[in-house]
Design a protein around this motif. Structure first.
Motif, PDB file in Angstrom:
ATOM      1  N   THR A  72      -2.866  -7.423   5.149  1.00 36.47           N
ATOM      2  CA  THR A  72      -2.491  -6.496   3.417  1.00 36.47           C
ATOM      3  C   THR A  72      -1.008  -6.454   2.828  1.00 36.47           C
ATOM      4  O   THR A  72      -1.206  -6.440   1.634  1.00 36.47           O
ATOM      5  CB  THR A  72      -2.894  -5.064   4.287  1.00 36.47           C
ATOM      6  OG1 THR A  72      -3.768  -5.004   5.128  1.00 36.47           O
ATOM      7  CG2 THR A  72      -3.049  -3.856   2.665  1.00 36.47           C
ATOM      8  N   TYR A  76      -0.762  -7.682  -1.020  1.00 36.68           N
ATOM      9  CA  TYR A  76      -0.111  -6.682  -1.915  1.00 36.68           C
ATOM     10  C   TYR A  76       0.962  -7.786  -2.318  1.00 36.68           C
ATOM     11  O   TYR A  76       1.586  -7.282  -3.689  1.00 36.68           O
ATOM     12  CB  TYR A  76       0.333  -5.528  -0.891  1.00 36.68           C
ATOM     13  CG  TYR A  76       0.360  -4.313  -2.066  1.00 36.68           C
ATOM     14  CD1 TYR A  76      -0.987  -3.984  -1.391  1.00 36.68           C
ATOM     15  CD2 TYR A  76       0.998  -4.280  -2.098  1.00 36.68           C
ATOM     16  CE1 TYR A  76      -1.016  -2.591  -2.684  1.00 36.68           C
ATOM     17  CE2 TYR A  76       1.319  -2.673  -3.532  1.00 36.68           C
ATOM     18  CZ  TYR A  76      -0.261  -2.221  -3.360  1.00 36.68           C
ATOM     19  OH  TYR A  76      -0.370  -0.895  -4.148  1.00 36.68           O
ATOM     20  N   THR A  80       1.649  -8.249  -6.622  1.00 37.34           N
ATOM     21  CA  THR A  80       2.776  -7.374  -7.600  1.00 37.34           C
ATOM     22  C   THR A  80       3.410  -8.448  -8.399  1.00 37.34           C
ATOM     23  O   THR A  80       3.907  -9.545  -7.536  1.00 37.34           O
ATOM     24  CB  THR A  80       3.547  -6.759  -6.627  1.00 37.34           C
ATOM     25  OG1 THR A  80       3.648  -7.284  -5.367  1.00 37.34           O
ATOM     26  CG2 THR A  80       2.148  -6.033  -6.255  1.00 37.34           C
TER      27      THR A  80
END
Length: 151
Positions: A72, A76, A80
């Motif tokens: 995760t 992530y 971004t």
């Protein structure tokens, strides 16, 4: 394991999904990791693997949770943006050039200028400056900038 006729696994899956929905609507709150871990642990429970029933179960549950957290966090970081947000303080605009988007005069700060994509309240050093004119920032005063026309 059941709690009031509802499997703890399903409770964890639903809570994890709620966490992921919250993260999707408020990015940056970073509850995607616990949400993902809850879903993984919930699936293990639903499949009949008692995560807390034995030492092997605890090790497997912690391993699955750490793997889910790592994946995760990796995902992530991939989605971004890499660039840092642009921040312009009122003190850093002196000397920069921009364009008048609402007439500027010396009497009020109702005029507006666009400098590096940011809109500022402005007043002129003396004469009125019409919209569309190119200006240079002389200095800033409080919440507005003082500009002069670039000819």
């Amino acid at each position: 394991m059941e709690l009031l006729g509802i499997s703890i696994g399903w409770i964890l899956i639903v809570l994890g999904a709620v966490f992921l929905l919250i993260e999707a609507t408020n990015p940056g709150f970073f509850i995607a990791v616990p949400g993902t871990v809850m879903i993984i642990l919930g699936v293990l429970f639903v499949m009949g693997f008692d995560v807390f029933g034995s030492a092997l179960g605890v090790v497997a549950g912690v391993g699955a949770a750490l793997a889910a957290a790592a994946v995760t966090v990796w995902l992530y970081s991939r989605i971004t943006p890499d660039e840092k947000p642009t921040t312009i303080s009122r003190d850093s605009v002196a000397g920069r050039e921009g364009r008048v988007i609402r007439d500027v005069d010396a009497e009020s700060i109702s005029g507006k200028v666009l400098i590096d994509g940011v809109e500022w309240s402005a007043r002129s050093e003396g004469e009125a400056i019409p919209a569309g004119s190119k200006v240079s920032v002389v200095h800033s005063e409080g919440v507005h900038v003082v500009v002069r026309e670039v000819k």
